[in-house]
Motif scaffolding. Structure first.
Motif, PDB file in Angstrom:
ATOM      1  N   ASP A  73     -49.114 -42.226 103.954  1.00  0.00           N
ATOM      2  CA  ASP A  73     -48.362 -43.380 104.439  1.00  0.00           C
ATOM      3  C   ASP A  73     -47.025 -43.414 103.740  1.00  0.00           C
ATOM      4  N   GLY A  74     -46.003 -43.771 104.470  1.00  0.00           N
ATOM      5  CA  GLY A  74     -44.704 -43.876 103.835  1.00  0.00           C
ATOM      6  C   GLY A  74     -43.645 -44.390 104.779  1.00  0.00           C
ATOM      7  N   THR A  75     -42.552 -44.806 104.192  1.00  0.00           N
ATOM      8  CA  THR A  75     -41.403 -45.276 104.941  1.00  0.00           C
ATOM      9  C   THR A  75     -40.352 -44.175 104.959  1.00  0.00           C
ATOM     10  N   CYS A  76     -39.884 -43.841 106.134  1.00  0.00           N
ATOM     11  CA  CYS A  76     -38.885 -42.786 106.281  1.00  0.00           C
ATOM     12  C   CYS A  76     -37.548 -43.278 105.719  1.00  0.00           C
ATOM     13  N   ILE A  77     -36.966 -42.469 104.823  1.00  0.00           N
ATOM     14  CA  ILE A  77     -35.680 -42.851 104.238  1.00  0.00           C
ATOM     15  C   ILE A  77     -34.548 -41.907 104.648  1.00  0.00           C
ATOM     16  N   ALA A  78     -34.904 -40.705 105.103  1.00  0.00           N
ATOM     17  CA  ALA A  78     -33.860 -39.766 105.529  1.00  0.00           C
ATOM     18  C   ALA A  78     -34.465 -38.679 106.393  1.00  0.00           C
ATOM     19  N   ASN A  89     -36.585 -31.718 107.983  1.00  0.00           N
ATOM     20  CA  ASN A  89     -37.091 -32.293 106.748  1.00  0.00           C
ATOM     21  C   ASN A  89     -37.024 -33.812 106.855  1.00  0.00           C
ATOM     22  N   VAL A  90     -38.146 -34.453 106.576  1.00  0.00           N
ATOM     23  CA  VAL A  90     -38.236 -35.902 106.612  1.00  0.00           C
ATOM     24  C   VAL A  90     -38.589 -36.376 105.212  1.00  0.00           C
ATOM     25  N   ARG A  91     -37.734 -37.209 104.643  1.00  0.00           N
ATOM     26  CA  ARG A  91     -38.012 -37.757 103.311  1.00  0.00           C
ATOM     27  C   ARG A  91     -38.622 -39.132 103.468  1.00  0.00           C
ATOM     28  N   ILE A  92     -39.728 -39.355 102.759  1.00  0.00           N
ATOM     29  CA  ILE A  92     -40.408 -40.641 102.819  1.00  0.00           C
ATOM     30  C   ILE A  92     -40.635 -41.163 101.404  1.00  0.00           C
ATOM     31  N   ILE A  93     -40.852 -42.455 101.310  1.00  0.00           N
ATOM     32  CA  ILE A  93     -41.281 -43.086 100.061  1.00  0.00           C
ATOM     33  C   ILE A  93     -42.648 -43.686 100.343  1.00  0.00           C
ATOM     34  N   ASP A  94     -43.648 -43.280  99.542  1.00  0.00           N
ATOM     35  CA  ASP A  94     -45.002 -43.781  99.759  1.00  0.00           C
ATOM     36  C   ASP A  94     -45.218 -45.097  99.009  1.00  0.00           C
ATOM     37  N   SER A  95     -46.444 -45.607  99.039  1.00  0.00           N
ATOM     38  CA  SER A  95     -46.743 -46.911  98.445  1.00  0.00           C
ATOM     39  C   SER A  95     -46.620 -46.909  96.919  1.00  0.00           C
ATOM     40  N   GLN A  96     -46.714 -45.746  96.269  1.00  0.00           N
ATOM     41  CA  GLN A  96     -46.546 -45.656  94.820  1.00  0.00           C
ATOM     42  C   GLN A  96     -45.093 -45.381  94.432  1.00  0.00           C
ATOM     43  N   GLU A  97     -44.168 -45.564  95.374  1.00  0.00           N
ATOM     44  CA  GLU A  97     -42.733 -45.361  95.155  1.00  0.00           C
ATOM     45  C   GLU A  97     -42.381 -43.909  94.813  1.00  0.00           C
ATOM     46  N   ARG A  98     -43.197 -42.963  95.269  1.00  0.00           N
ATOM     47  CA  ARG A  98     -42.883 -41.548  95.095  1.00  0.00           C
ATOM     48  C   ARG A  98     -42.171 -41.049  96.335  1.00  0.00           C
ATOM     49  N   VAL A 103     -42.049 -31.420 106.110  1.00  0.00           N
ATOM     50  CA  VAL A 103     -41.442 -30.578 107.133  1.00  0.00           C
ATOM     51  C   VAL A 103     -42.221 -30.818 108.416  1.00  0.00           C
ATOM     52  N   LEU A 104     -41.551 -31.397 109.413  1.00  0.00           N
ATOM     53  CA  LEU A 104     -42.217 -31.818 110.644  1.00  0.00           C
ATOM     54  C   LEU A 104     -41.524 -31.226 111.864  1.00  0.00           C
ATOM     55  N   PRO A 105     -42.265 -31.072 112.959  1.00  0.00           N
ATOM     56  CA  PRO A 105     -41.651 -30.571 114.188  1.00  0.00           C
ATOM     57  C   PRO A 105     -40.562 -31.509 114.686  1.00  0.00           C
ATOM     58  N   ARG A 106     -39.589 -30.944 115.346  1.00  0.00           N
ATOM     59  CA  ARG A 106     -38.440 -31.695 115.817  1.00  0.00           C
ATOM     60  C   ARG A 106     -38.792 -32.654 116.951  1.00  0.00           C
ATOM     61  N   GLN A 107     -39.837 -32.364 117.737  1.00  0.00           N
ATOM     62  CA  GLN A 107     -40.123 -33.171 118.916  1.00  0.00           C
ATOM     63  C   GLN A 107     -40.736 -34.536 118.602  1.00  0.00           C
ATOM     64  N   HIS A 125     -52.596 -28.276 103.206  1.00  0.00           N
ATOM     65  CA  HIS A 125     -51.608 -29.153 102.584  1.00  0.00           C
ATOM     66  C   HIS A 125     -52.216 -29.823 101.365  1.00  0.00           C
ATOM     67  N   LYS A 126     -52.512 -29.048 100.336  1.00  0.00           N
ATOM     68  CA  LYS A 126     -53.124 -29.578  99.116  1.00  0.00           C
ATOM     69  C   LYS A 126     -52.281 -30.719  98.547  1.00  0.00           C
ATOM     70  N   SER A 127     -51.008 -30.488  98.394  1.00  0.00           N
ATOM     71  CA  SER A 127     -50.095 -31.522  97.945  1.00  0.00           C
ATOM     72  C   SER A 127     -49.099 -31.772  99.066  1.00  0.00           C
ATOM     73  N   PRO A 128     -48.976 -33.008  99.523  1.00  0.00           N
ATOM     74  CA  PRO A 128     -48.093 -33.276 100.655  1.00  0.00           C
ATOM     75  C   PRO A 128     -46.625 -33.027 100.365  1.00  0.00           C
TER      76      PRO A 128
END
Length: 163
Positions: A73-78, A89-98, A103-107, A125-128
């Motif tokens: 879970d996370g909020t997209c920031i960039a 590349n999609v940067r997110i911030i999760d609930s622990q502020e990490r 890397v996600l498909p463009r569609q 995906h051991k570590s997201p």
């Protein structure tokens, strides 16, 4: 087993259904090619595609039943899009502020500022967080096989809202 399938997240069930329907459609096209036009090449090609999609459907079903997937879970920031690439590349911030980079498909439709839940294969995906190898091509192609789907925060069906 059916309870696990019924309680599975909607994006995973949707992906399973679409893979099964596409495999069935290719199988029917192959049958129609044999019966109506005696076209063996089309029947052979559609049979190969139907077998491949049946395998993919079986693997997705096994993945859902065994629960070998993880969600983030996370909020997209960039969102960083590279020209001529299938992924971004999609940067997110999760609930622990990490902060994490996925890397996600463009569609897939993703908007900055919205909250999402991303689903990945647990073994792939051991570590997201994205693994950095030094090569941008390898960095973008490694983790993308494990991506299963996403849903927006308003689509969460199994979130406990009681505090």
């Amino acid at each position: 087993m059916m309870d696990k399938l019924r309680t599975a997240p909607l994006p995973l069930r949707r992906k399973l259904l679409l893979a099964a329907l596409a495999g069935a459609a290719f199988f029917l096209v192959g049958l129609a090619a044999i019966f109506f036009s005696l076209d063996t090449v089309t029947a052979l090609l559609s049979g190969i595609l139907a077998i491949g999609l049946a395998y993919k459907t079986a693997e997705l079903y096994r993945l859902i039943i065994t629960g070998h997937y993880t969600d983030i879970d996370g909020t997209c920031i960039a969102i960083t899009q590279t020209p001529l690439r299938k992924y971004r590349n999609v940067r997110i911030i999760d609930s622990q502020e990490r902060e994490r980079t996925l890397v996600l498909p463009r569609q897939d439709k993703i908007e900055v500022g919205r909250q999402y839940r991303f689903y990945f294969k647990a073994s792939a995906h051991k570590s997201p967080a994205q693994v950095q190898t030094g090569s941008s091509f390898i960095d973008e192609s490694l983790p993308t096989d494990g991506f299963l789907g996403l849903e927006a925060a308003s689509d969460y069906s199994n979130v406990d809202t009681a505090c």
